[in-house]
Design an enzyme around this catalytic site. Structure first.
Site, mmCIF file in Angstrom:
data_model
loop_
_atom_site.group_PDB
_atom_site.id
_atom_site.type_symbol
_atom_site.label_atom_id
_atom_site.label_comp_id
_atom_site.label_asym_id
_atom_site.label_seq_id
_atom_site.Cartn_x
_atom_site.Cartn_y
_atom_site.Cartn_z
ATOM 1 C CD GLU A 167 -2.923 -1.117 2.371
ATOM 2 O OE1 GLU A 167 -3.869 -1.915 2.326
ATOM 3 O OE2 GLU A 167 -2.787 -0.261 3.285
ATOM 4 C CD GLU A 366 -3.481 -6.020 3.953
ATOM 5 O OE1 GLU A 366 -4.339 -5.235 4.402
ATOM 6 O OE2 GLU A 366 -2.259 -5.791 3.949
#
Length: 465
Positions: A167, A366
Site C-alpha cells: 500500500e 488482504e
C-alpha cells in the site's frame, strides 16, 4: 445450497507485517523505526496507549504460530521483513541476529507447507532514514534498493515470491496529507515526491531482482478502492475519475504498465506539484514492471462533485476536486471501523485489472473485518463466535469466484489477518484475526469460529452457502 469451488492450486492464507506482529521492538539488535519513535514522543496518540513494543509476540512464538497456520489450512502467508531489524540504521551494517531469525521463520514455513510471500516495506521506515527525509529523499531510495538486494541475497533460496511495498499510497496519505503516520506533516508537494520515490524504489528493486537472476516472481501490494460516482452527471463522473487517479492509478499504472496516467501528470503540472525526476528515472519505471499484483480490498470510495468552492489559500489536498458521498441510502456498514461493506467491489477491481491491466496474475492479498470488543461473542468453550466475519468472507469470495469464472487471473485469497494484531494508531481497538490474542494472559492464542471455517474452505477447496 450452492458450492463455490476454487482451483486446486489456489493460494489460501493470510497477511500481516513485521511491526504489527513481531513485537520485540528493542530486542535482537533491531533499530528504531518511525512507530517506535512516535510512541516514545506521543503515546497518547495510540489507542489505550498501546505501542509497538510487544504487539503479537511472533518474534518469540513464530514456531507455534506457523504450526497454527498449517492447522488452519494455510498454504501461504505474507509477512514483511523489518528494514530496521535487518539493517538497524537503514543503510549500515547488517544485523546477523535478524538474518538468523528471518531465515528460521522462512525455513519453518517451508517445512510446514506454508509458502512465504515476503514483503519488503510495510509502513516501517527506519528512523535514521526518516531523519534523512524518508521517501522524499533520493538517498533513502538508494538505501532501500541496497536493503532489497541484501534480502534477495540472504533469503532468495527460501523465498520465491517477493513484494516491494504494501500500500505505497498509505505512507503518502499518512505522513504528508492526513497526519496518521509519523511525522504527520501536511505538505502535498512532499507527498507527491514521496509517492514518486516509492514507485522508483519499487522499480529499482525489480531491476535488482532480475539482474541478480533470482528464482521466482516480484510484485507489489496495492490497496485498490473503487471510486463510484454518485450519479452519471458529468461533474460526478469527473470527480470520481480524479479520486481514482490520486488513490488508485497513481500507483497501479506505473507498477503494472510502467507509466503514470496522463490526466494525473497534467493535473499536477497545472497545480505546480510535479516531483523532481532525474534522467533515466522514467525509463527504469517503464522497463521494470511487476510480475504479480496483490490487491488489498476493504471498502469502496463513494464520490460526488464538490458542494462548495474550496478555500484557495488552504493547504492543497486531493479533496479540492471532489467530496465524499456519505449520504447514500442503504449502505451496509461495519459500525466499528466506519467502513462500508460492499462485496461487489472486489469483483469490479478484478474485472478492471483484467480489462485494463493485461490481466496480470493477481491475488487478493488482504480482505478482512475489524470488530471491537469481540469478547462479547465468546461461547461457553471460550471460543469467539464471529459469524459476522464468516459472512464477510463468504460475501467477498462469491464475487472472487464469479471473477475467476469470467477469466480473471486471480490466484489466491489472503485474509487480514492470522492472529489479532496491532494496528498502528488504532493499536488493538479492532480485532481482525482468525485467531484471538489475549494480551492479558501471555499472548494466549485461541482459534475463532472463522478460523475453523477458513480451515474447512482450504481443505475442501471452496465453500457452501
Amino acid at each position: 445450497m450452492t458450492f463455490y469451488p476454487f482451483p486446486k492450486d489456489f493460494w489460501w492464507g493470510s497477511a500481516s507485517s513485521a511491526t504489527q506482529m513481531e513485537g520485540a521492538a528493542y530486542e535482537g539488535g533491531k533499530g528504531e523505526n518511525i512507530w517506535d519513535r512516535w510512541y516514545k514522543e506521543e503515546p497518547n496518540r495510540f489507542f489505550n496507549g498501546v505501542g509497538p513494543e510487544n504487539t503479537s509476540d511472533f518474534y518469540h512464538q513464530y514456531k507455534e504460530d506457523i504450526q497454527l497456520m498449517k492447522e488452519l489450512g494455510h498454504n501461504s502467508f505474507r509477512p514483511s521483513i523489518s528494514w530496521s531489524r535487518l539493517i538497524p540504521t537503514g543503510d549500515g551494517e547488517v544485523n546477523q541476529e535478524a538474518v538468523k531469525f528471518y531465515r528460521d521463520v522462512f525455513q519453518t514455513m517451508r517445512e510446514n507447507g506454508v509458502e512465504p510471500f515476503v514483503n519488503l516495506y510495510h509502513f516501517d521506515m527506519p528512523i535514521a532514514m526518516q531523519d534523512k527525509g524518508g521517501w522524499t529523499s533520493r538517498e533513502v531510495v538508494e538505501a532501500y534498493v541496497r536493503y532489497a538486494k541484501i534480502c534477495f541475497e540472504q533469503f532468495g533460496d527460501l523465498v520465491t515470491k517477493w513484494f516491494t511495498h504494501n500500500e505505497p499510497v498509505v505512507p503518502v496519505e499518512g505522513q504528508y496529507l492526513y497526519g496518521f503516520h509519523y511525522p504527520a506533516e501536511l505538505d502535498f508537494k512532499k507527498g507527491v515526491q514521496a509517492g514518486f520515490h516509492a514507485v522508483l524504489a519499487g522499480a529499482k528493486a525489480v531491476q535488482a531482482f532480475r539482474d541478480g537472476g533470482y528464482t521466482g516472481e516480484i510484485g507489489v501490494i496495492l490497496n485498490l478502492t473503487p471510486s463510484y460516482p454518485r450519479s452519471q452527471h458529468p461533474e460526478d463522473l469527473k470527480a470520481a475519475h480524479i479520486a481514482d487517479l490520486f488513490f488508485n492509478r497513481a500507483f497501479l499504472d506505473p507498477f503494472v504498465k510502467g507509466e503514470f496516467p496522463e490526466d494525473l501528470v497534467k493535473l499536477l503540472q497545472e497545480e505546480g506539484f510535479m516531483p523532481e525526476v532525474m534522467d533515466g528515472d522514467l525509463e527504469i519505471i517503464a522497463n521494470h514492471t511487476v510480475d504479480l499484483l496483490g490487491i488489498n480490498y476493504y471498502q469502496p470510495r463513494r464520490i460526488k462533485a464538490k458542494e462548495n468552492l474550496p478555500n484557495p489559500k488552504a493547504p492543497f489536498l486531493p479533496e479540492r476536486f471532489f467530496d465524499y458521498f456519505n449520504e447514500m441510502h442503504g449502505r451496509k456498514m461495519n459500525p466499528y471501523r466506519g467502513w462500508e461493506i460492499y462485496e461487489k467491489g472486489i469483483y469490479d477491481i478484478l474485472v478492471n485489472v483484467q480489462e485494463n491491466y493485461g490481466n496480470i496474475p493477481c491475488f487478493i492479498s488482504e480482505n478482512g473485518m475489524g470488530v471491537e470488543n469481540e469478547g462479547r461473542f465468546v461461547d461457553e468453550n471460550g471460543q469467539i463466535q464471529d459469524d459476522y466475519r464468516i459472512d464477510f468472507y463468504k460475501g467477498h469470495l462469491k464475487w472472487v469466484h464469479k471473477a475467476l469464472e469470467e477469466g480473471t487471473n486471480v490466484k489466491g485469497y489472503h485474509v487480514w489477518t492470522f492472529i489479532d494484531n496491532w494496528s498502528w494508531l488504532n493499536a488493538y481497538k479492532n480485532r481482525y484475526g482468525l485467531v484471538s490474542l489475549d494480551l492479558d494472559h501471555n499472548f494466549k492464542r485461541t482459534i475463532k469460529k472463522s478460523g475453523e471455517w477458513y480451515r474447512a474452505v482450504s481443505k475442501q477447496g471452496g465453500f457452501e452457502d
